[in-house]
Design a protein around this motif. Sequence first.
Motif, PDB file in Angstrom:
ATOM      1  N   VAL A 126     145.014 139.100  38.734  1.00 26.36           N
ATOM      2  CA  VAL A 126     145.118 137.767  38.172  1.00 26.36           C
ATOM      3  C   VAL A 126     145.972 136.919  39.108  1.00 26.36           C
ATOM      4  O   VAL A 126     147.134 137.251  39.370  1.00 26.36           O
ATOM      5  CB  VAL A 126     145.743 137.787  36.763  1.00 26.36           C
ATOM      6  N   ASP A 127     145.395 135.848  39.640  1.00 18.95           N
ATOM      7  CA  ASP A 127     146.093 134.966  40.575  1.00 18.95           C
ATOM      8  C   ASP A 127     146.461 133.660  39.894  1.00 18.95           C
ATOM      9  O   ASP A 127     145.704 133.142  39.065  1.00 18.95           O
ATOM     10  CB  ASP A 127     145.212 134.682  41.791  1.00 18.95           C
ATOM     11  N   GLU A 128     147.599 133.115  40.278  1.00 15.42           N
ATOM     12  CA  GLU A 128     148.052 131.848  39.722  1.00 15.42           C
ATOM     13  C   GLU A 128     147.680 130.715  40.653  1.00 15.42           C
ATOM     14  O   GLU A 128     147.805 130.821  41.879  1.00 15.42           O
ATOM     15  CB  GLU A 128     149.562 131.851  39.505  1.00 15.42           C
ATOM     16  N   THR A 129     147.209 129.624  40.086  1.00 18.34           N
ATOM     17  CA  THR A 129     146.864 128.444  40.870  1.00 18.34           C
ATOM     18  C   THR A 129     147.698 127.249  40.416  1.00 18.34           C
ATOM     19  O   THR A 129     148.185 127.196  39.287  1.00 18.34           O
ATOM     20  CB  THR A 129     145.377 128.083  40.724  1.00 18.34           C
ATOM     21  N   GLU A 130     147.825 126.310  41.328  1.00 20.29           N
ATOM     22  CA  GLU A 130     148.432 125.017  41.002  1.00 20.29           C
ATOM     23  C   GLU A 130     147.485 123.926  41.462  1.00 20.29           C
ATOM     24  O   GLU A 130     146.998 123.950  42.590  1.00 20.29           O
ATOM     25  CB  GLU A 130     149.782 124.855  41.685  1.00 20.29           C
ATOM     26  N   GLY A 131     147.207 123.001  40.587  1.00 21.46           N
ATOM     27  CA  GLY A 131     146.332 121.885  40.916  1.00 21.46           C
ATOM     28  C   GLY A 131     147.021 120.564  40.674  1.00 21.46           C
ATOM     29  O   GLY A 131     147.744 120.389  39.697  1.00 21.46           O
ATOM     30  N   GLU A 132     146.798 119.640  41.578  1.00 22.77           N
ATOM     31  CA  GLU A 132     147.320 118.285  41.451  1.00 22.77           C
ATOM     32  C   GLU A 132     146.202 117.308  41.779  1.00 22.77           C
ATOM     33  O   GLU A 132     145.363 117.591  42.643  1.00 22.77           O
ATOM     34  CB  GLU A 132     148.508 118.053  42.391  1.00 22.77           C
TER      35      GLU A 132
END
Length: 843
Positions: A654-660
């Motif tokens: 499970v990978d964590e992402t950040e979106g802006e």
Amino acid sequence: MPHLRRKLLFLVLRLGASRMSKSHYLATTSHLALLAMVAALIVPSGTQAQEVVDEDIPVMETAPVEISGEVKEMTVISERDRAGLLEQQPSDLLFGMKKPLLETPRSATFVSDETLDAYGVTTVDDLAAVSPGTFTASFYGVEGALNVRGLLAETYFHGFKRIENRGTYQTPIGAASRIDILRGPPTANFGPGKVGGLMNLEPKTAKISEEAGYMTDISGEVTGTIGSYEKKNGTFETGIPLNFGDTAGGVYIYGELEDSESFYRGIEPEHQLLQSTAQFETLDGWTYGGGLMFYQSEGYVQTPGWNRVTQNLIDNGTYTTGTNSGLIDANGNGYIDAGELPPGGFTGAPECFGGCDVPLVYRQLDTGVGTTTLSPRDVYTSDLDFSDTTTVTLYADLIKGFANGSELKFQLFYDSLDNERFVSYGFPADYDAYTIEGRVSYNFDVKVPDEPVTAAFNVGVSNRFYDATKKESFNYGGIALDRRDISNGPTPTDTLGSPFIPGSGYTWDIDTKSKWNDIGIFAMMDIDIADTLLITGTGRYDVYSVDSEERGALCFCAGGSQSDDSDAFTYSGMIMYKSPYGVRPYLTYAETVALEFGQAGDISTSNIANGSYLSEGDLLEAGVKLEAFDGVLTGALSVYRQHRTVLDNVSGNVDETEGEGVELELRYLATKNLSFTFAGNAQKTKFLGSYDAFYYFTPETFGYNPEDYYGAALVGYSFSGIAGITGNSYYAGEIEDRRIPERVLSLFGTYTSDQYAWGHAGTTWGVRYVSETAGLAADPVKYPDYFVVQASAYADFNSWKLALNIDNLLDEEYFTPLQDLYGDVAVLPGKGREWRLTATYRF
């Protein structure tokens, strides 16, 4: 009849009030579904279904007595909004409380069936023309799920979550009366879900609107469509009003047939769709509703598009030819049996430091090596590829409206998926899943005495049960996309067998039997202070029970049975200021917890064993809603930052992402004849702390000669591991997901003529810009930005209508990267110019 109603209410309340065993839940909800569906169609005693509607029977509709300023304003808007761009009345579809999207402190888009028709939107990928932040990378060429804000969105039907559809079949949208796209997490009444977004399809019914009531005459239409590449599509829809005593309502039926070829050679999609809905209202405040949708398709086979991807191929069209002769089809059956594969298959991993390399004799191109050019119509397919899908969707509503304006809802939902597919590079899959959900909610308003404060509430309980069986094979090491020379077509030594072929020797690597249950309670509050300040809060508490068993022959996962129970609380808070000038700034914050599930909605035994089957996410969003010039100009501007997880279906990590990003949507009714829309966004999504996922790489990534490796595949078990092999620190840090473009802009204009004795005519023109995309590798192949122009025109002769749509009018060449682990080694060439002509007869 009262006795039946009481029995049905009692069963529904039992559903929400107790945690049942899975078997008890299934038994109870199965009976409840049948009862509710019957209730949706039952008429009061003493009447018969074949009764003719009497003109003296009151029809459930309302009309304004006085022509107020607000009614005049709505009339002007209605006259101008001939493309169905604006929401004509508040809706409770997203929040369970009637609320206009322009007064909702969340980024959301409404798309009516009139807009779908005017803009030529026929698949979910086309929605990027009208909704910002919805560009969708290729799910192997099958337009099943939508991407929202750079990540996979969830699909809902009538407010309930459907079975996962990640390129399994083409999601039908022709039977929808409206589509709502919500960016961010689901609302509390929808159930738990991930940050990112969702798409909700609302089926067509015989109810025109709250104000207009139900259809008063039998009416409908028949369409026939022909087009490029032997396109043939036909639809039939009709609404039948049914009034009985103090009950008004009707039935709506929609059917669709598709039997076509496609732009891509070797892909010939067919589907059949039947949808029927019924809704009735009584003068004592009861509403009965229900619906059925049956969908069956074949021919929507998955394709990675082009393989052997190089910058020279993208820029100049130069494709490397050649085949490997080291492997032979010994028994001459036309494909490679499991026993004919090289030891260890075709998969090499540089992280093994030579310990799992594929021998040169099996991976080197040694015959017909050279270059050629490819047509974008020629993609990776074979006669052995197939995909057969059947889905069944049911819903039932039982609603009681009270004199004080409050409303009690009992709702049931069922959705099932049966899919078998095979792609000849070696990926077979068999998915069999169903879900049952029950929901009870109560909506009511509270007015603070002597103060300009009103609070609307929506509280309830829901229970969602999910049963999935997923069978897949990929761990055996036979998948090697580059092995086939597309210019030469499929051959026996680049075509693999599968478990679907008896005697081929292949088994199911993955065979997961998964069940999970989620019972939750939710509360939503919307406070209106002096029609100026809106404060919204939502909360949800869920209790999960998960149980999975792995029965596959080669699963690198926790074997046997795994089960667990857990709980989680999610919430959101929103505030909006309604200025007197139609400018409404807002702020939203949300924290979510959601299940991590695979392509069939299953939960991996490994994720249960290590406790990673629940993941957290959050959203911070600020924006402005605009309603100017008496509603002639509307729009929304939003800025967001979100954190969300992504499950790697191969490794289970499970990978964590950040979106802006920033999103802008404008809709302008310039005159009664002319309207414009703009949808645009700029975004960036990145994987935090490297990308811990199984991934395919090109030979150039490791400095290898492509011709020595195109007969096999090169993989990485994690990007951090590739950093150690290549010495490139890029792979150890944050990885930007460049498969989703940073910028997508869409501008459309629609002209509709005045009404004449013969009818009227119109045209819509639009252009969509997509910025550069690429894979995930440190020095990936880059796919240039592009513009795609669309145009349509129609002539409406009252009963008859002719419409011509042209997609990619200028025949622009463009490319769409793949969504998942093949993002660097395959790319789907865009479709060239296509046309379709539709004739419609109304009755």
